[in-house]
Design an enzyme around this catalytic site. Sequence first.
Site, PDB file in Angstrom:
ATOM      1  N   LYS A  68      53.184  39.075  53.885  1.00  0.00           N
ATOM      2  CA  LYS A  68      53.274  37.616  53.981  1.00  0.00           C
ATOM      3  C   LYS A  68      52.131  37.063  54.810  1.00  0.00           C
ATOM      4  O   LYS A  68      51.535  36.030  54.461  1.00  0.00           O
ATOM      5  CB  LYS A  68      54.612  37.212  54.606  1.00  0.00           C
ATOM      6  CG  LYS A  68      55.811  37.388  53.696  1.00  0.00           C
ATOM      7  CD  LYS A  68      57.105  37.055  54.427  1.00  0.00           C
ATOM      8  CE  LYS A  68      58.305  37.233  53.507  1.00  0.00           C
ATOM      9  NZ  LYS A  68      59.594  37.003  54.189  1.00  0.00           N
ATOM     10  N   GLN A 112      62.967  36.941  59.272  1.00  0.00           N
ATOM     11  CA  GLN A 112      63.155  37.985  58.277  1.00  0.00           C
ATOM     12  C   GLN A 112      64.575  38.561  58.360  1.00  0.00           C
ATOM     13  O   GLN A 112      65.037  38.952  59.436  1.00  0.00           O
ATOM     14  CB  GLN A 112      62.132  39.104  58.477  1.00  0.00           C
ATOM     15  CG  GLN A 112      62.166  40.182  57.425  1.00  0.00           C
ATOM     16  CD  GLN A 112      61.734  39.697  56.059  1.00  0.00           C
ATOM     17  OE1 GLN A 112      60.883  38.830  55.929  1.00  0.00           O
ATOM     18  NE2 GLN A 112      62.332  40.252  55.022  1.00  0.00           N
ATOM     19  N   ASP A 135      62.451  28.959  54.156  1.00  0.00           N
ATOM     20  CA  ASP A 135      63.269  29.829  53.312  1.00  0.00           C
ATOM     21  C   ASP A 135      64.358  29.037  52.601  1.00  0.00           C
ATOM     22  O   ASP A 135      64.986  29.537  51.665  1.00  0.00           O
ATOM     23  CB  ASP A 135      63.911  30.936  54.163  1.00  0.00           C
ATOM     24  CG  ASP A 135      63.489  32.324  53.712  1.00  0.00           C
ATOM     25  OD1 ASP A 135      62.768  32.433  52.708  1.00  0.00           O
ATOM     26  OD2 ASP A 135      63.877  33.303  54.364  1.00  0.00           O
TER      27      ASP A 135
END
Length: 309
Positions: A68, A112, A135
């Site tokens: 990422k 995460q 997200d």
Amino acid sequence: MTDPASAQTAPVRNPSARLIDGKAFAANLTETIAWDVRSFHARHRVTPGLAVVLVGNDPASEVYVRNKAVQTHRAGMRSFMHMLPATTSQAELLALIARLNVDPEIHGILVQLPLPEGLDPVAVTNAIHPDKDVDGLGEVNAGRLALGQPGIVPCTPLGCLMLLKSELGDLRGLHAMVVGASNLVGRPMAQLLLREGCTVTIAHIDTRDPAALARQADILVVATGCRGLVRGDWIKPGATVIDVGITRVALPNGKTRLVGDVAFDEAVTRAGRITPVPGGVGPMTIACLLNNTLAAARRIVDGGGAAAA
């Protein structure tokens, strides 16, 4: 020498089946985002910044997080990595998020998942300011999606929708079935398809005869984490199949390979279009994360900034 018996029973790929190249689509999307980032910076003198928080030392998560960061830099954005030990407390993690919420250089925050045992992922996700929740998993953005209001959409479902629209165009009136009802993919995917005018069926662990329902679907999105769950005879001839699942399996020669939730060799004999694993949905997730980060930066800068939630 090929065994004649096995040759007779081997599936023959539908010559009209089309592989949906998510890798190529994601590369083009990332290139467009990079151009838009340069344009955004020229107008506002602001570079979008993405903060990624990893708690613990799970090897797979570490590789994913570093990828990422690489993609973020390639798109011309700033990447802020926060690698925390597995012993990090809930209070310490929430304190970091609170600082990131008010940091003017940070426009997107991603924690995460999964988190180490003892940390509450719901509380952590909801602590992220909705305008920086790239997200799209917090309850505010989930509520906005459910109500059809503007907000940040989870990356993987957004990527699936982009692929579907690129292949099929207008989705109105099509029957779509989502196999899997997770908050990460299944539920938001269903909401997105509803928003596009599809008639949507959701199958989950308690669904009776999901195969019969699947055979009615023009669009089949599968996200269960159960490899090979969807067999070829589940698929309506000519349907578009989006396989979100990804599992690493061991081979007899000691190597491994990635497989999806759809039995690919069977599915390609019936599907009109299908995403491969790997190379289908996976690359779209990171590309859509970059897309969401730029969108968040635009919203924050144009709206005057995000306050702590």
